[in-house]
Write a protein that holds these residues in place. Sequence first.
Motif, PDB file in Angstrom:
ATOM      1  N   ILE A   1       0.545  -1.266  -0.074  1.00 37.12           N
ATOM      2  CA  ILE A   1      -0.229  -0.379  -0.116  1.00 37.12           C
ATOM      3  C   ILE A   1       0.608   0.984   0.002  1.00 37.12           C
ATOM      4  CG2 ILE A   1      -1.494   1.386   1.455  1.00 37.12           C
ATOM      5  CD1 ILE A   1      -3.270  -0.993   0.016  1.00 37.12           C
ATOM      6  N   ASN A   2       1.942   1.063   0.549  1.00 39.32           N
ATOM      7  CA  ASN A   2       2.629   2.505   1.341  1.00 39.32           C
ATOM      8  C   ASN A   2       2.998   2.683  -0.744  1.00 39.32           C
ATOM      9  OD1 ASN A   2       4.580  -0.131   1.016  1.00 39.32           O
ATOM     10  ND2 ASN A   2       5.393   0.676   3.292  1.00 39.32           N
ATOM     11  N   LYS A   3       2.678   1.954  -1.755  1.00 42.71           N
ATOM     12  CA  LYS A   3       3.449   2.333  -2.841  1.00 42.71           C
ATOM     13  C   LYS A   3       2.876   2.941  -4.024  1.00 42.71           C
ATOM     14  CE  LYS A   3       8.369   0.174  -2.030  1.00 42.71           C
ATOM     15  NZ  LYS A   3       9.443   0.869  -1.262  1.00 42.71           N
ATOM     16  N   LEU A   4       2.167   3.168  -3.362  1.00 46.59           N
ATOM     17  CA  LEU A   4       0.761   3.698  -4.269  1.00 46.59           C
ATOM     18  C   LEU A   4       0.380   5.061  -3.791  1.00 46.59           C
ATOM     19  CD1 LEU A   4      -2.197   1.335  -3.426  1.00 46.59           C
ATOM     20  CD2 LEU A   4       0.082   1.429  -5.649  1.00 46.59           C
ATOM     21  N   SER A   5       0.182   5.819  -5.134  1.00 50.40           N
ATOM     22  CA  SER A   5      -0.121   7.203  -4.607  1.00 50.40           C
ATOM     23  C   SER A   5      -1.773   6.792  -3.634  1.00 50.40           C
ATOM     24  CB  SER A   5      -0.370   7.257  -5.802  1.00 50.40           C
ATOM     25  OG  SER A   5      -1.379   7.174  -7.106  1.00 50.40           O
ATOM     26  N   GLY A   6      -1.875   8.130  -3.711  1.00 49.71           N
ATOM     27  CA  GLY A   6      -3.290   8.484  -2.868  1.00 49.71           C
ATOM     28  C   GLY A   6      -4.436   8.514  -3.332  1.00 49.71           C
TER      29      GLY A   6
END
Length: 197
Positions: free
Chosen positions: A140-145
């Motif tokens: 998840i922390n690799k994705l944009s908002g």
Amino acid sequence: MLLELKHIYKNYLQDKIVIPVLKDVNISIDEGEYVAIMGPSGSGKSTLLNILGLIDVQSSGNYYIEGKEVKDLMKNKPNLVRNKLFGFIFQYYTLLKQYTVIENVMLPLTYRKISNKERVEKSILYLKKVGLFHLKDKKINKLSGGQQQRVAIARALVTEPEIILADEPTGNLDQKTGQDIMDLLIEINAAGKTVII
């Protein structure tokens, strides 16, 4: 009538002082409606959504789902009732950063008596619907908002709930991404889901 609130009041206690948040709220929402709850910051919009979604309880008044009073529905296994009826989309996504995209989408299915294979298949289906299947194994922390909010929408849809509750779903997004998310919610509503924002 799908949802009906009658004379709903909600108060909070802060340092022995009663803070009124909702005062005599009356709402009727039919199946398939697209409803926007509007008001200034601090006016009780999130509190109202939390009561509608069975996350919070009113101080007084009556809440009915499909003609049945909520307090009667909630006597046995309230998590199952909530999980079956509602899909939640939050402003801050509330995704688990240490999990992958597909693991986050699968989470609400843990309450269902289905095999892991079925959980994966359903999650893939809804990731395809929001255009993120190609990112299913990313953290998840690799994705944009905007991508994270699409994961949150897939997670809200995966249980195939009757009602989608979206609490400021575009609040943390740029204008273009926010419009894409709103278009997606309109599409979800057009497919027959009740959407309350």
